[in-house]
Design a protein around this motif. Structure first.
Motif, mmCIF file in Angstrom:
data_model
loop_
_atom_site.group_PDB
_atom_site.id
_atom_site.type_symbol
_atom_site.label_atom_id
_atom_site.label_comp_id
_atom_site.label_asym_id
_atom_site.label_seq_id
_atom_site.Cartn_x
_atom_site.Cartn_y
_atom_site.Cartn_z
ATOM 1 N N ILE A 1 0.657 -1.128 -0.174
ATOM 2 C CA ILE A 1 -0.097 0.006 0.038
ATOM 3 C C ILE A 1 0.885 1.420 0.060
ATOM 4 N N VAL A 2 0.131 2.564 -0.404
ATOM 5 C CA VAL A 2 0.850 3.631 -0.262
ATOM 6 C C VAL A 2 0.001 4.553 0.564
ATOM 7 N N PRO A 3 0.562 5.130 1.714
ATOM 8 C CA PRO A 3 -0.205 5.920 2.582
ATOM 9 C C PRO A 3 -0.644 7.130 1.856
ATOM 10 N N ASN A 4 -1.810 7.523 2.280
ATOM 11 C CA ASN A 4 -2.515 8.977 1.810
ATOM 12 C C ASN A 4 -2.129 10.140 2.453
ATOM 13 N N THR A 5 -0.882 10.295 2.269
ATOM 14 C CA THR A 5 -0.343 11.683 3.075
ATOM 15 C C THR A 5 -0.325 12.937 2.010
ATOM 16 N N GLU A 6 -0.425 12.687 0.753
ATOM 17 C CA GLU A 6 -0.417 13.976 -0.203
ATOM 18 C C GLU A 6 -1.386 14.809 -0.077
ATOM 19 N N ASN A 7 -1.162 16.083 -0.342
ATOM 20 C CA ASN A 7 -2.012 17.014 -0.689
ATOM 21 C C ASN A 7 -3.082 17.309 0.618
ATOM 22 N N ILE A 8 -2.626 16.926 1.725
ATOM 23 C CA ILE A 8 -3.482 17.432 2.976
ATOM 24 C C ILE A 8 -2.681 18.330 3.872
ATOM 25 N N GLY A 9 -1.912 19.049 3.567
ATOM 26 C CA GLY A 9 -1.125 20.098 4.238
ATOM 27 C C GLY A 9 -0.128 19.479 5.106
ATOM 28 N N LEU A 10 0.208 18.417 5.055
ATOM 29 C CA LEU A 10 1.544 17.958 6.149
ATOM 30 C C LEU A 10 2.872 18.644 5.747
ATOM 31 N N GLU A 11 3.107 18.681 4.474
ATOM 32 C CA GLU A 11 4.409 19.389 4.314
ATOM 33 C C GLU A 11 4.566 20.568 5.047
ATOM 34 N N ALA A 12 3.724 21.662 4.581
ATOM 35 C CA ALA A 12 3.845 22.893 5.001
ATOM 36 C C ALA A 12 3.862 22.999 6.627
ATOM 37 N N LEU A 13 2.942 22.076 7.428
ATOM 38 C CA LEU A 13 3.207 22.086 8.768
ATOM 39 C C LEU A 13 4.360 21.596 9.254
ATOM 40 N N GLY A 14 5.208 20.787 8.532
ATOM 41 C CA GLY A 14 6.434 20.323 8.966
ATOM 42 C C GLY A 14 6.254 18.901 9.786
ATOM 43 N N VAL A 15 5.059 18.227 9.503
ATOM 44 C CA VAL A 15 4.789 16.807 10.096
ATOM 45 C C VAL A 15 5.706 15.864 9.736
ATOM 46 N N LYS A 16 6.741 15.062 10.382
ATOM 47 C CA LYS A 16 7.407 14.141 10.208
ATOM 48 C C LYS A 16 6.912 12.933 9.461
ATOM 49 N N THR A 17 7.368 12.515 8.467
ATOM 50 C CA THR A 17 7.159 11.102 7.731
ATOM 51 C C THR A 17 8.371 10.150 7.626
ATOM 52 N N ASP A 18 8.005 9.007 7.636
ATOM 53 C CA ASP A 18 9.098 8.191 7.249
ATOM 54 C C ASP A 18 8.569 7.161 6.036
ATOM 55 N N ARG A 19 9.229 7.513 4.897
ATOM 56 C CA ARG A 19 8.628 6.575 3.743
ATOM 57 C C ARG A 19 7.308 6.691 3.373
ATOM 58 N N GLY A 20 6.737 7.967 3.682
ATOM 59 C CA GLY A 20 5.319 8.576 3.469
ATOM 60 C C GLY A 20 4.669 8.471 4.640
ATOM 61 N N HIS A 21 4.915 7.488 5.562
ATOM 62 C CA HIS A 21 4.077 7.314 6.777
ATOM 63 C C HIS A 21 4.151 8.293 7.660
ATOM 64 N N ILE A 22 3.269 8.662 8.320
ATOM 65 C CA ILE A 22 3.303 9.805 9.483
ATOM 66 C C ILE A 22 3.819 9.034 10.852
ATOM 67 N N VAL A 23 4.982 9.880 11.366
ATOM 68 C CA VAL A 23 5.580 9.454 12.546
ATOM 69 C C VAL A 23 4.878 9.820 13.732
ATOM 70 N N THR A 24 4.350 8.966 14.662
ATOM 71 C CA THR A 24 3.673 9.134 15.832
ATOM 72 C C THR A 24 4.503 8.381 16.936
ATOM 73 N N ASP A 25 4.075 8.858 18.253
ATOM 74 C CA ASP A 25 4.476 8.274 19.628
ATOM 75 C C ASP A 25 3.350 7.384 19.744
ATOM 76 N N GLY A 26 3.595 6.869 21.043
ATOM 77 C CA GLY A 26 2.711 5.671 21.533
ATOM 78 C C GLY A 26 1.232 6.112 21.624
ATOM 79 N N TYR A 27 0.887 7.274 21.608
ATOM 80 C CA TYR A 27 -0.500 7.899 21.929
ATOM 81 C C TYR A 27 -0.961 8.460 20.525
ATOM 82 N N GLY A 28 -0.408 8.474 19.388
ATOM 83 C CA GLY A 28 -0.670 9.086 17.922
ATOM 84 C C GLY A 28 -0.557 10.403 17.747
ATOM 85 N N ALA A 29 0.283 10.894 18.745
ATOM 86 C CA ALA A 29 0.690 12.512 18.598
ATOM 87 C C ALA A 29 1.912 12.352 17.634
ATOM 88 N N THR A 30 1.930 13.445 16.739
ATOM 89 C CA THR A 30 3.200 13.885 15.667
ATOM 90 C C THR A 30 3.949 14.753 16.325
#
Length: 464
Positions: free
Chosen positions: A271-300
């Motif tokens: 699969i390919v994660p649906n992370t494109e064109n939802i504003g993550l890049e501009a906010l600086g949300v960290k991703t790893d190979r397209g997947h959003i990086v979170t802690d054990g509680y879902g926080a980015t």
């Protein structure tokens, strides 16, 4: 003025809609944004409708083997249109159910394409108009989509993704399935039982590669016995499509290339994660190979932005997404939830036979340095399995020899996707072999094999 909420959830799959319900229960004002259908891919195009199809193929298999049960079923056939229609109606019923749950829990539903425009702000494009929403917290639950072959993209005619495979216009006669994870094996099983000539190609050295090696070996033999051709350590070099067939070239481990015509090809290579064109890049949300990086509680890494489900990485499972959603929401609401423990997430493959597992494989446990006690019990030793005419399969348990901790459990056979939860609960409760041995299992049931497998690990099995 923007509509203001305590929480906005982008995506309404099993992660998103469950998170919305829990948030409402905790007193939060919640909105959910969905670009297609409530329930997401799982409910509408994945988990549920595929199980409807597999139930059909299971019944068809029993009908064509009625004589084994002393029954007669002559001139057995099927109507492909009705098979697909039943599957779509099942999905539709559950979609309506999610709509009802949103209304019951007072969750505002905004249909349209959502994107985060700034911290706490989200826009929803609805045709020619755009609405603005605000919330202190936003959960991204946008899921994932099927990965295409770069040189042969799905066209819905000869080359299919899982979505095309669920609503076939015609029954494949000769089917090539690329990839042998759960999705690939399930569709191979379905179409093989419905009469197609099926070939599975896997680039790794065994099918169902995330499962225990003994389970993979058993499934290879079982599916081959059913007539499915399996080629491992092989690559697809090219696929050329025509009006009536797809010509695929398969490169074997020895370098030889076999080119054959197939009526249809299912691509199930991930699969390919649906992370494109939802504003993550501009906010600086960290991703790893397209997947959003979170802690054990879902926080980015960005305050107020959370993520759950397939968009955050493996395992790509609906029940993992739902549980992540509940954890994230409880954290947002000021609670103290437990962190996500991926080691206790069960995996299930609903083929014939079924596969289910939780925890470490035997190989992984050895790699981790554990001294092991391993038990295995065959279906042929279980009275209920024999009575059902389902005597193929086994249950395997892996224990830490020093502490008695249940490190992993692995099953293959009839209804094991229902049985696995017993071991999941055992792991969650940190049960040792002692409690499992002392537990009374009802007779006659398939679950008795779970008990016997534990006993077998310690040299105490009764029926083998």
């Amino acid at each position: 003025m923007p509509d203001t909420y305590d929480l906005i959830i982008l995506g309404s799959g099993p992660g998103g809609y469950v998170a919305a319900i829990r948030a409402s229960q905790l007193g939060l004002k919640v909105a959910i944004v969905e670009r297609e259908r409530l329930g997401g891919i799982c409910l509408n195009w994945g988990c549920i409708p595929t199980k409807a199809l597999l139930r059909t193929s299971e019944i068809y298999h029993y009908m064509t083997h009625a004589d084994a049960y002393g029954l007669k079923a002559d001139n057995v056939g099927f109507d492909l249109g009705k098979i697909v229609d039943r599957s779509r109606k099942v999905a539709g019923q559950l979609n309506a159910g999610v709509k009802g749950l949103m209304k019951k829990n007072k969750v505002a539903v905004h249909e349209g394409v959502g994107a985060i425009t700034a911290p706490g702000k989200l826009s929803v494009k609805q045709g020619d108009k755009t609405i603005e929403l605000e919330a202190r917290n936003i959960i991204v639950a946008t899921g994932a989509r099927a990965r295409d072959l770069p040189f042969a993209k799905a066209d819905g005619e000869r080359i299919w993704t899982y979505r095309h495979a669920m609503v076939p216009k015609e029954m494949p006669t000769k089917l090539l399935v690329i990839g042998s994870g759960a999705i690939g094996v399930e569709f191979a099983s379905f179409y093989n039982d419905m009469g197609a000539d099926v070939t599975i190609v896997e680039m790794l050295d065994r099918i169902l590669p995330v499962e225990d090696a003994e389970v993979s070996e058993f499934m290879h033999k079982a599916l081959t016995k059913q007539g499915i051709k399996i080629v491992t350590r092989a690559m697809i070099e090219k696929i050329e499509t025509g009006a009536a067939a797809a010509k695929a070239s398969i490169k074997a481990p020895d370098g030889k290339v076999d080119t054959q015509d197939y009526s249809h090809v299912i691509v199930a290579i991930g699969i390919v994660p649906n992370t494109e064109n939802i504003g993550l890049e501009a906010l600086g949300v960290k991703t790893d190979r397209g997947h959003i990086v979170t802690d054990g509680y879902g926080a980015t890494n960005v305050p107020g932005i959370w993520a759950i489900g397939d968009v955050t990485g493996a395992p790509w499972l609906a029940h993992k997404a739902s549980h992540e959603g509940i954890i994230a929401v409880e954290k947002i609401a000021g609670g103290s939830p437990h962190q996500m423990d991926k080691a206790n997430i069960p995996g299930c493959t609903y083929s014939r036979p079924q596969v289910a597992s939780v925890g470490m494989t035997e190989a992984k446990a050895k790699e981790a340095g554990y001294e092991l006690k391993v038990g295995k019990f065959p279906f042929i030793g279980n009275g209920k399995a024999i009575a059902l005419g389902e005597a193929e399969g086994f249950v395997k348990t892996v224990f830490d020899a020093k502490t008695g901790e249940l490190l992993g459990a692995h099953m293959v056979g009839a209804e094991v996707t229902e049985l696995i939860q017993g071991y999941v609960v055992a792991r969650q409760l940190e049960t040792t072999e002692a409690e499992l041995m002392e537990t009374v299992f009802a007779h006659p049931t398939l679950s008795e094999m779970m008990h016997e497998s534990v006993l077998a690990a310690y040299g105490k099995a009764i029926h083998i």
